[in-house]
Design a protein around this motif. Sequence first.
Motif, mmCIF file in Angstrom:
data_model
loop_
_atom_site.group_PDB
_atom_site.id
_atom_site.type_symbol
_atom_site.label_atom_id
_atom_site.label_comp_id
_atom_site.label_asym_id
_atom_site.label_seq_id
_atom_site.Cartn_x
_atom_site.Cartn_y
_atom_site.Cartn_z
ATOM 1 N N VAL A 15 0.831 -1.204 0.000
ATOM 2 C CA VAL A 15 0.000 0.000 0.000
ATOM 3 C C VAL A 15 0.867 1.257 0.000
ATOM 4 C CG1 VAL A 15 -1.722 1.322 1.287
ATOM 5 C CG2 VAL A 15 -1.956 -1.163 1.081
ATOM 6 N N THR A 16 1.897 1.274 0.835
ATOM 7 C CA THR A 16 2.789 2.437 0.881
ATOM 8 C C THR A 16 3.936 2.314 -0.114
ATOM 9 O OG1 THR A 16 4.242 1.470 2.565
ATOM 10 C CG2 THR A 16 2.304 2.692 3.336
ATOM 11 N N SER A 74 -7.185 -7.446 2.518
ATOM 12 C CA SER A 74 -7.409 -6.168 3.180
ATOM 13 C C SER A 74 -7.592 -6.371 4.681
ATOM 14 C CB SER A 74 -8.649 -5.496 2.601
ATOM 15 O OG SER A 74 -8.961 -4.322 3.331
ATOM 16 N N LYS A 120 -10.045 0.593 -1.559
ATOM 17 C CA LYS A 120 -8.779 1.330 -1.582
ATOM 18 C C LYS A 120 -7.605 0.371 -1.466
ATOM 19 C CE LYS A 120 -6.144 4.951 0.758
ATOM 20 N NZ LYS A 120 -6.113 5.951 1.865
ATOM 21 N N PHE A 121 -7.711 -0.597 -0.578
ATOM 22 C CA PHE A 121 -6.597 -1.535 -0.380
ATOM 23 C C PHE A 121 -6.250 -2.241 -1.683
ATOM 24 C CE2 PHE A 121 -5.031 -5.832 0.192
ATOM 25 C CZ PHE A 121 -3.906 -5.619 0.971
ATOM 26 N N VAL A 178 -4.987 0.291 -4.602
ATOM 27 C CA VAL A 178 -3.667 0.882 -4.373
ATOM 28 C C VAL A 178 -2.595 -0.204 -4.351
ATOM 29 C CG1 VAL A 178 -2.245 2.166 -2.723
ATOM 30 C CG2 VAL A 178 -4.600 2.882 -3.163
ATOM 31 N N SER A 179 -2.861 -1.282 -3.614
ATOM 32 C CA SER A 179 -1.890 -2.363 -3.513
ATOM 33 C C SER A 179 -1.580 -2.969 -4.876
ATOM 34 C CB SER A 179 -2.426 -3.443 -2.563
ATOM 35 O OG SER A 179 -1.568 -4.557 -2.533
#
Length: 248
Positions: free
Chosen positions: A39-40, A60, A70-71, A74-75
């Motif tokens: 994610v980051t 998630s 979102k998880f 984005v991931s």
Amino acid sequence: MKIVVIGGTGLIGSKVVARLNEHGHEAVPAAPNTGVNTVTGEGLAEALQGASVVVDVSNSPSFEDDAVTKFFRVSTTNLLKAEADAGVRHHVALSVVGTDRLQESGYFRAKQAQEDMIKASGLPYSIVHATQFFEFAKSLADSATEGDTVTVAPIKIQPIFSGDVGTAVARTAAGEPVNGTTEVAGPDVFELEDFIRQGLAVKNDPRTVVTDPHGLYWGAALKESDLLPAPGAHIAETHLADWSAQQR
């Protein structure tokens, strides 16, 4: 081959890592607790250096609609970009039998989005669809409990042992990309209520299980066979009764 397993310290991921290592591959577990966060982006490029295959069995931490969407978006975006940059030759993802039929559920809409991103990425890929795990009967019950009563839809399910899922994913990762979806399921078909009853019995959980034609499955209304695999699915060996006997 060096094979990086995203979510490689979890229930399925740890089994995938073990199976791959048993067969002589260099399987590397990658998860936030090993310094890799999809994610980051933390640690992702470093983990993928020299990797031939990436296996994504991550999940998630929240099943709330916005959070799970979102998880996975984005991931998956970060992971596919890092794989392209690293020259990874095969992306393997674990998903769920019936995902395309469960779109009333926010979780399964997010899983469908993940699958669509993989297919559109241009990377060689394989998606493994598995049925519900034996180990998740209690979680299913918890999601459908009011008071001491579990209310479920009158539908069928063909659950599978997590170890057999790990084996199927590892086998796929060690093979050539199929650029499509394969399915794996357990050997026995149950009514959902019977599966949950057996799962609760393993935990000595006294809750009562009843059926309701309007019952939902993770927020989705289902037809009787929506959770069952298609003909031609790989059928695993472990029976629920044998697994249950080992839990007691």
